[in-house]
Design a protein around this motif. Sequence first.
Motif, PDB file in Angstrom:
ATOM      1  N   ILE A 178      10.470   1.046 -14.776  1.00 35.06           N
ATOM      2  CA  ILE A 178      10.636   0.081 -13.810  1.00 35.06           C
ATOM      3  C   ILE A 178      11.289  -1.126 -14.584  1.00 35.06           C
ATOM      4  O   ILE A 178      12.077  -1.613 -14.168  1.00 35.06           O
ATOM      5  N   ASP A 179      10.977  -1.904 -16.263  1.00 37.01           N
ATOM      6  CA  ASP A 179      12.302  -3.175 -17.112  1.00 37.01           C
ATOM      7  C   ASP A 179      13.489  -2.196 -16.456  1.00 37.01           C
ATOM      8  O   ASP A 179      14.200  -2.928 -17.054  1.00 37.01           O
ATOM      9  N   THR A 180      13.825  -1.623 -16.919  1.00 41.55           N
ATOM     10  CA  THR A 180      15.278  -0.285 -16.586  1.00 41.55           C
ATOM     11  C   THR A 180      15.593  -0.565 -15.632  1.00 41.55           C
ATOM     12  O   THR A 180      17.215   0.229 -15.257  1.00 41.55           O
ATOM     13  N   GLY A 181      15.517  -0.770 -14.449  1.00 41.01           N
ATOM     14  CA  GLY A 181      15.835  -0.816 -12.910  1.00 41.01           C
ATOM     15  C   GLY A 181      15.565   0.717 -12.049  1.00 41.01           C
ATOM     16  O   GLY A 181      16.101   0.447 -10.845  1.00 41.01           O
ATOM     17  N   LYS A 182      14.696   1.347 -13.114  1.00 40.93           N
ATOM     18  CA  LYS A 182      15.277   2.879 -11.854  1.00 40.93           C
ATOM     19  C   LYS A 182      13.941   3.041 -11.478  1.00 40.93           C
ATOM     20  O   LYS A 182      14.599   3.573  -9.783  1.00 40.93           O
ATOM     21  N   VAL A 183      13.160   2.707 -11.877  1.00 41.54           N
ATOM     22  CA  VAL A 183      11.606   2.524 -10.602  1.00 41.54           C
ATOM     23  C   VAL A 183      11.077   0.898  -9.920  1.00 41.54           C
ATOM     24  O   VAL A 183      11.026   0.281 -10.858  1.00 41.54           O
ATOM     25  N   ARG A 184      10.847   0.813  -8.875  1.00 44.32           N
ATOM     26  CA  ARG A 184       9.897  -0.116  -7.968  1.00 44.32           C
ATOM     27  C   ARG A 184       8.457   0.622  -7.769  1.00 44.32           C
ATOM     28  O   ARG A 184       8.079   1.676  -7.378  1.00 44.32           O
ATOM     29  N   LEU A 185       7.295  -0.040  -8.148  1.00 40.15           N
ATOM     30  CA  LEU A 185       6.151   0.098  -8.282  1.00 40.15           C
ATOM     31  C   LEU A 185       5.369  -0.697  -7.135  1.00 40.15           C
ATOM     32  O   LEU A 185       5.121  -2.045  -6.994  1.00 40.15           O
ATOM     33  N   PHE A 186       4.606  -0.439  -5.911  1.00 39.35           N
ATOM     34  CA  PHE A 186       4.484  -0.805  -5.520  1.00 39.35           C
ATOM     35  C   PHE A 186       2.388  -0.632  -5.709  1.00 39.35           C
ATOM     36  O   PHE A 186       2.237   0.488  -5.542  1.00 39.35           O
ATOM     37  N   PHE A 187       1.771  -1.424  -5.644  1.00 42.13           N
ATOM     38  CA  PHE A 187       0.557  -1.764  -5.838  1.00 42.13           C
ATOM     39  C   PHE A 187      -0.156  -1.840  -4.354  1.00 42.13           C
ATOM     40  O   PHE A 187      -0.124  -2.780  -3.909  1.00 42.13           O
ATOM     41  N   ARG A 188      -1.257  -1.047  -3.664  1.00 44.52           N
ATOM     42  CA  ARG A 188      -1.854  -0.753  -2.472  1.00 44.52           C
ATOM     43  C   ARG A 188      -3.029  -1.127  -2.923  1.00 44.52           C
ATOM     44  O   ARG A 188      -3.954  -0.105  -3.363  1.00 44.52           O
ATOM     45  N   GLU A 189      -3.972  -1.833  -1.806  1.00 46.33           N
ATOM     46  CA  GLU A 189      -5.582  -1.984  -1.882  1.00 46.33           C
ATOM     47  C   GLU A 189      -5.915  -0.724  -1.583  1.00 46.33           C
ATOM     48  O   GLU A 189      -5.883   0.084  -0.475  1.00 46.33           O
ATOM     49  N   PHE A 190      -7.371  -0.285  -2.436  1.00 46.90           N
ATOM     50  CA  PHE A 190      -8.475   0.657  -1.718  1.00 46.90           C
ATOM     51  C   PHE A 190      -9.475   0.899  -2.544  1.00 46.90           C
ATOM     52  O   PHE A 190     -10.102   1.247  -3.190  1.00 46.90           O
ATOM     53  N   PRO A 191     -10.367  -0.388  -1.444  1.00 44.21           N
ATOM     54  CA  PRO A 191     -11.915  -0.612  -2.398  1.00 44.21           C
ATOM     55  C   PRO A 191     -12.743   0.673  -2.278  1.00 44.21           C
ATOM     56  O   PRO A 191     -12.798   1.060  -0.706  1.00 44.21           O
ATOM     57  N   THR A 192     -13.860   0.505  -2.510  1.00 42.11           N
ATOM     58  CA  THR A 192     -15.101   1.827  -2.008  1.00 42.11           C
ATOM     59  C   THR A 192     -16.026   1.319  -2.058  1.00 42.11           C
ATOM     60  O   THR A 192     -17.171   1.689  -1.908  1.00 42.11           O
ATOM     61  N   ASN A 193     -15.997   0.005  -2.674  1.00 40.40           N
ATOM     62  CA  ASN A 193     -17.160  -0.461  -2.765  1.00 40.40           C
ATOM     63  C   ASN A 193     -17.413  -2.099  -2.413  1.00 40.40           C
ATOM     64  O   ASN A 193     -16.444  -2.990  -2.536  1.00 40.40           O
ATOM     65  N   THR A 194     -18.461  -2.717  -2.060  1.00 41.19           N
ATOM     66  CA  THR A 194     -17.848  -4.437  -1.785  1.00 41.19           C
ATOM     67  C   THR A 194     -17.412  -5.592  -2.917  1.00 41.19           C
ATOM     68  O   THR A 194     -16.736  -6.087  -2.854  1.00 41.19           O
ATOM     69  N   PRO A 195     -17.800  -5.451  -3.938  1.00 44.36           N
ATOM     70  CA  PRO A 195     -17.446  -6.016  -5.483  1.00 44.36           C
ATOM     71  C   PRO A 195     -15.687  -5.957  -5.175  1.00 44.36           C
ATOM     72  O   PRO A 195     -14.973  -6.663  -5.661  1.00 44.36           O
ATOM     73  N   ALA A 196     -15.502  -4.461  -5.231  1.00 47.42           N
ATOM     74  CA  ALA A 196     -14.072  -4.310  -5.356  1.00 47.42           C
ATOM     75  C   ALA A 196     -12.917  -5.261  -3.876  1.00 47.42           C
ATOM     76  O   ALA A 196     -12.116  -5.081  -4.093  1.00 47.42           O
ATOM     77  N   ILE A 197     -13.967  -5.418  -2.870  1.00 45.41           N
ATOM     78  CA  ILE A 197     -13.342  -6.050  -1.657  1.00 45.41           C
ATOM     79  C   ILE A 197     -12.727  -7.340  -2.723  1.00 45.41           C
ATOM     80  O   ILE A 197     -12.149  -7.855  -1.993  1.00 45.41           O
ATOM     81  N   VAL A 198     -14.054  -7.828  -3.348  1.00 40.87           N
ATOM     82  CA  VAL A 198     -14.227  -8.997  -3.313  1.00 40.87           C
ATOM     83  C   VAL A 198     -13.377  -9.182  -4.528  1.00 40.87           C
ATOM     84  O   VAL A 198     -12.327 -10.365  -4.109  1.00 40.87           O
ATOM     85  N   ALA A 199     -13.125  -8.444  -5.064  1.00 38.61           N
ATOM     86  CA  ALA A 199     -12.157  -8.473  -5.909  1.00 38.61           C
ATOM     87  C   ALA A 199     -10.237  -8.545  -6.070  1.00 38.61           C
ATOM     88  O   ALA A 199      -9.767  -9.513  -6.295  1.00 38.61           O
ATOM     89  N   PHE A 200     -10.261  -7.911  -4.767  1.00 37.86           N
ATOM     90  CA  PHE A 200      -8.902  -7.596  -4.241  1.00 37.86           C
ATOM     91  C   PHE A 200      -8.759  -9.261  -3.426  1.00 37.86           C
ATOM     92  O   PHE A 200      -7.711  -9.688  -3.549  1.00 37.86           O
TER      93      PHE A 200
END
Length: 255
Positions: free
Chosen positions: A111-133
Motif C-alpha cells: 500500500i505505501d509503495t503505491g501498488k495496492v489500494r485497500l477498500f474497507f467495507r462494513e459487515f456488522p453481525t450484531n448491534t455493538p458492531a453497528i454502533v461501532a460502525f
Amino acid sequence: MTKSNKSLEREPAVMPRRQILTIGASLATAGVLGTWYYTLRNPPPARTGAAPRRARGRLSMSELPKPGPLPEIVVGKEDAPVTIVEYADLTCPACANFHTNTLPTIKEKYIDTGKVRLFFREFPTNTPAIVAFMAVRCLPADKAPPLISALFARQEEWRGAASFDQLRDTLFSFGQQVGLTRAAFDTCVPVPKAGKVDLTPHQQKLAQDISSVRDRGHDGFGVSATPTFFINGKRLSGNSVEDFDRALAPLLNPS
C-alpha cells in the motif's frame, strides 16, 4: 513468518435485513436492548478447521468496485494498479488479528509503495458492531482508518461492554484520540435518555446505510465470513501475508 488467520476466520450468524433495520428503527425498546446485550455476550462461535461455506452472490464481480450508499473508506494511492476490497466486522476476532498483525506488513510492502489500494467495507453481525460502525462514520471517510485500527487493536476493551452507555462512552474515548468531537459523535451515535435509545432521522439513515453495505456484500457477492477479501474482483483464499503475496505476485509482476 506471519501466522495464518484461517483458523480464526469467523462465519457470522447472518442477521436478517429486517432485524438490522429494527435496530435502526427501535433501539428505544427494552427488547432490542436486551437483544443487544445477548448478542454481545453470546457471539457466534468461530469456525475452525474447514473453510467457511461460500454463499453464491447475485451480482457480477464487475459491480464490486462501485460505491454503495456511504463514502468509501480507502487506504492507498488512487492510481494503484491493484484493488483489495475487505468486508469486516469490528467485533470479529479474526478481523482484529488481521488488522493488528498482518495488515501492517501488507501496508508496508504494497500500500505505501503505491501498488495496492485497500477498500474497507462494513459487515456488522450484531448491534455493538453497528454502533461501532456508526462511531466510525462520525468521521470523514479519509479520517476513519486510524479509528478502525484503534478499535481492532483494543477490541476487548469495548466489545465486552455491559451496557449501551458503557459501549458509547468507550467508543467516544477512542474517537477523541483521533480528533472526533463530542458534537460529531452525538450526531452519529444515539444518546440514551431516561433509559431509552431513540435514533434521530440521521442516525436511522446511517444505521440503514451500514446495513445496506453489509447486505450488498452478502447478497450480491456471497460474503459469508469475516474477514473476506477480493483482489481485483477475485476472492482471496486465506488472509495471511503469504496468501496476499501469492495472489498479488502475478498482478504486480506479470510474466
